[in-house]
Design a protein around this motif. Structure first.
Motif, mmCIF file in Angstrom:
data_model
loop_
_atom_site.group_PDB
_atom_site.id
_atom_site.type_symbol
_atom_site.label_atom_id
_atom_site.label_comp_id
_atom_site.label_asym_id
_atom_site.label_seq_id
_atom_site.Cartn_x
_atom_site.Cartn_y
_atom_site.Cartn_z
ATOM 1 N N SER A 116 -104.662 9.951 12.398
ATOM 2 C CA SER A 116 -104.150 11.312 12.188
ATOM 3 C C SER A 116 -102.623 11.330 12.185
ATOM 4 C CB SER A 116 -104.703 12.276 13.246
ATOM 5 O OG SER A 116 -104.033 12.132 14.471
ATOM 6 N N HIS A 117 -102.002 10.268 12.707
ATOM 7 C CA HIS A 117 -100.534 10.195 12.706
ATOM 8 C C HIS A 117 -99.990 9.297 11.598
ATOM 9 C CE1 HIS A 117 -100.058 12.569 16.293
ATOM 10 N NE2 HIS A 117 -101.005 11.858 16.891
ATOM 11 N N LYS A 260 -105.990 12.564 5.524
ATOM 12 C CA LYS A 260 -104.951 12.906 6.510
ATOM 13 C C LYS A 260 -105.109 14.379 6.939
ATOM 14 C CE LYS A 260 -100.610 13.065 8.242
ATOM 15 N NZ LYS A 260 -100.298 12.549 9.553
ATOM 16 N N TYR A 263 -108.326 14.447 9.187
ATOM 17 C CA TYR A 263 -108.198 13.791 10.499
ATOM 18 C C TYR A 263 -107.235 14.542 11.412
ATOM 19 C CZ TYR A 263 -110.888 9.713 9.018
ATOM 20 O OH TYR A 263 -111.888 8.888 8.601
ATOM 21 N N SER A 264 -106.202 15.164 10.842
ATOM 22 C CA SER A 264 -105.268 15.859 11.723
ATOM 23 C C SER A 264 -105.927 17.097 12.343
ATOM 24 C CB SER A 264 -103.958 16.178 11.002
ATOM 25 O OG SER A 264 -104.171 17.083 9.955
ATOM 26 N N ARG A 265 -106.809 17.761 11.622
ATOM 27 C CA ARG A 265 -107.585 18.880 12.201
ATOM 28 C C ARG A 265 -108.576 18.355 13.241
ATOM 29 N NH1 ARG A 265 -108.149 23.278 8.083
ATOM 30 N NH2 ARG A 265 -106.947 22.632 6.275
ATOM 31 N N PHE A 267 -108.660 15.541 14.996
ATOM 32 C CA PHE A 267 -108.106 15.026 16.256
ATOM 33 C C PHE A 267 -107.631 16.155 17.155
ATOM 34 C CE2 PHE A 267 -107.732 10.378 16.707
ATOM 35 C CZ PHE A 267 -108.460 10.006 15.597
ATOM 36 N N LYS A 268 -107.152 17.274 16.538
ATOM 37 C CA LYS A 268 -106.710 18.394 17.376
ATOM 38 C C LYS A 268 -107.907 19.143 17.956
ATOM 39 C CE LYS A 268 -103.233 20.261 14.844
ATOM 40 N NZ LYS A 268 -102.277 21.347 14.575
ATOM 41 N N ASN A 272 -108.757 13.852 20.219
ATOM 42 C CA ASN A 272 -108.813 12.389 20.117
ATOM 43 C C ASN A 272 -110.227 11.818 20.296
ATOM 44 O OD1 ASN A 272 -107.738 9.835 19.771
ATOM 45 N ND2 ASN A 272 -107.132 9.604 21.915
ATOM 46 N N PRO A 333 -103.508 21.669 9.659
ATOM 47 C CA PRO A 333 -103.296 20.216 9.567
ATOM 48 C C PRO A 333 -101.804 19.891 9.664
ATOM 49 C CG PRO A 333 -103.613 21.129 7.390
ATOM 50 C CD PRO A 333 -103.787 22.273 8.352
#
Lengths: 335, 335
Positions: A116-117, A260, A263-265, A267-268, A272, A333
């Motif tokens: 996500s990073h 991306k 995954y950023s949504r 993981f938040k 994690n 995101p």
């Protein structure tokens, strides 16, 4: 109130039962990470077998630092490439020698990060590594299926924390693929349409389980989700073969952006989470180009799979895909 | 050297790969047990729904103490019995209302024990509870399948430590059963013999994977074991229906002895392992009495199931069933 839902591909049913989430729990689980020597860090390149592919700065040398994505044979490989593919009976049973390929895609030199990073460029490069290896191994005519997958976190089966995914190429077609293809062929024979294309159109029409879509992909929670927050990334265009993507740089770039974004949504919202990522694509050697449709499945491993599920293949899911999609949709995101 | 083995029933392959056990590992997992109020202890009978069956001293009352085995509806049930069985389309998908039964078999009043320490009598009584509930629910003609199962330990999906198993009765036949029956029928059509009976005979002939046998049962590690120490208890006589056992008290007693013998070895060799126990039996409403053969599967949950296995149904097992059988065979049971 619970509800049973059937996966349109296989005979797999799931029970969507939100009440199950309220059970009392005797067990508390804790996990910690021990920092061992990491074979995937810069400077440790010689602790893996020699690299098969790397994207690296032009002034760097193979098996030294300077790379940003690196593919190596798995040191603890489940299959070996240098043995003869031998099929034989064993009494009433069947066996095959352990021929195949088992590779590790080291996704970044950075030890402590997660997908996500990643920068968009890094994400794109990971997909390029997948595609290059996939299409290269496909040339070996003994190989019938290639599975690209990722285990993130202990609960998802990871043994090392450094971001990596894996590829296994085998001489047999795994049972889940056989089942999916059988289901897809039955649907095609009945409707004369690809079931995955129908899912895309129907999901877009009702718009209850889509997290977001782009020109060429939808990201959604499947109707018969087996697990809370199970997510599929599916091409909106028909294609049975993930490897075909190599021909279209723009779509690879778009897939990196879509990943991306997702995954950023993810993981938040799930803080994690351990998860598995799996690229489902058509096996080789049998024509299912009309019926099959490659896609990516992302399976969070936030609940334990119990005996009932194991025994029956009949899953109990305590978060409806509509609710999961809603939560993931609301999250911003970071791109 | 690794080897691929095919399950004789389904299209499922496994990789037996002992090298995989040597991988380095970043993760350390710890588990502790929090002692909460236990709804399954003596004196707490009113914190469960009213009992459906109990074996209890004649001077005790229903839903009070004095029982040694007690069956109650699951308070956090995935399915409900008091709703209409309704099958309907949902766009391109299929759905069924959440009709069914979900029960808990409380195996003993003792909170801190496990099945390996049960008396033979207690073990036998647990099987009687299974049989009574199984045959009673079978009378409901809407029910197509009954799964009896046990989750022991957090990793196996248990939420409470007090010894218990569960039963789910559903209006649909789960996919794994459909696959097993399809496989068994194909074998029968080809050989005119039950594949399970052939497995019993072949395993007895080669005697490489049998832990022990009794007059009516063999306890063995299947040829294509998916998991280290996966064990099946299989009747040596042909019978598709677990419920038929109710007619023969001696065989129920023998099954209790065989189970106790196995679990006492299993708990010693694997040091109190999390596991799932599953009774596979024929579904109702479709005749597979010649082809199917009930049996018990015991699946230790000592390894994490990773993405590859999920994605493909193709398992990597790092302990060969021959080695596992050897270890379990050597151990002395406590009877």
């Amino acid at each position: 109130m619970s509800e049973l839902r059937k996966d349109p591909l296989t005979n797999r049913w799931v029970i969507i039962s939100e009440d199950r989430a309220k059970r009392p729990m005797n067990y508390v689980e804790e996990e910690r990470i021990e920092e061992l020597y990491c074979p995937f860090d810069y400077g440790n390149e010689n602790s893996t077998p020699n690299e098969l592919l790397s994207f690296r700065s032009p002034d760097s040398k193979a098996n030294e630092s300077g790379w940003w994505v690196r593919v190596v044979p798995n040191k603890f490989s489940a299959l070996k490439e240098n043995i003869i593919l031998d099929k034989s009976p064993y009494g009433i049973y069947d066996r095959v020698s352990g021929f195949g390929y088992h590779e590790v895609i080291i996704e970044t030199p950075e030890h402590n990060t997660n997908v996500s990073h990643f920068s968009l460029k890094q994400m794109e490069e990971v997909f390029w590594a997948y595609l290059k290896r996939f299409n290269s191994l496909k040339e070996d005519k003994r190989i019938k299926y290639i599975q690209i997958f990722k285990n993130y976190g202990k609960k998802a089966g990871a043994s090392l924390v450094h971001p990596h995914s894996q590829l296994i190429a085998t001489s047999i077609v795994p049972v889940n693929l056989i089942d999916e293809i059988e289901g897809a062929k039955k649907y095609f024979n009945f409707k004369n349409r690809c079931v995955f294309c129908d899912i895309v159109k129907y999901e877009e029409e009702v718009n209850e389980r889509i997290i977001f879509k782009s020109e060429n992909f939808i990201v959604f929670e499947p109707y018969a989700s087996r697990f809370p927050y199970e997510t599929w990334i599916m091409p909106r265009f028909h294609s049975h073969d993930f490897g075909e993507l190599e021909k279209n740089e723009d779509i690879v770039k778009e897939l990196a952006e879509v990943s991306k974004n997702f995954y950023s949504r993810f993981f938040k919202v799930l803080n994690n989470p351990p998860y598995n990522m799996l690229i489902h694509t058509a096996p080789f050697g049998e024509d299912c180009s009309k019926e099959y449709h490659w896609h990516i499945e992302i399976i969070p491993r936030i609940t334990n799979i119990a005996g009932f599920e194991w025994g029956t293949g009949f899953y109990i899911n305590s978060v409806s895909p509509e609710k999961a999609a809603d939560e993931l949709k609301k999250e911003e995101p970071f791109l």
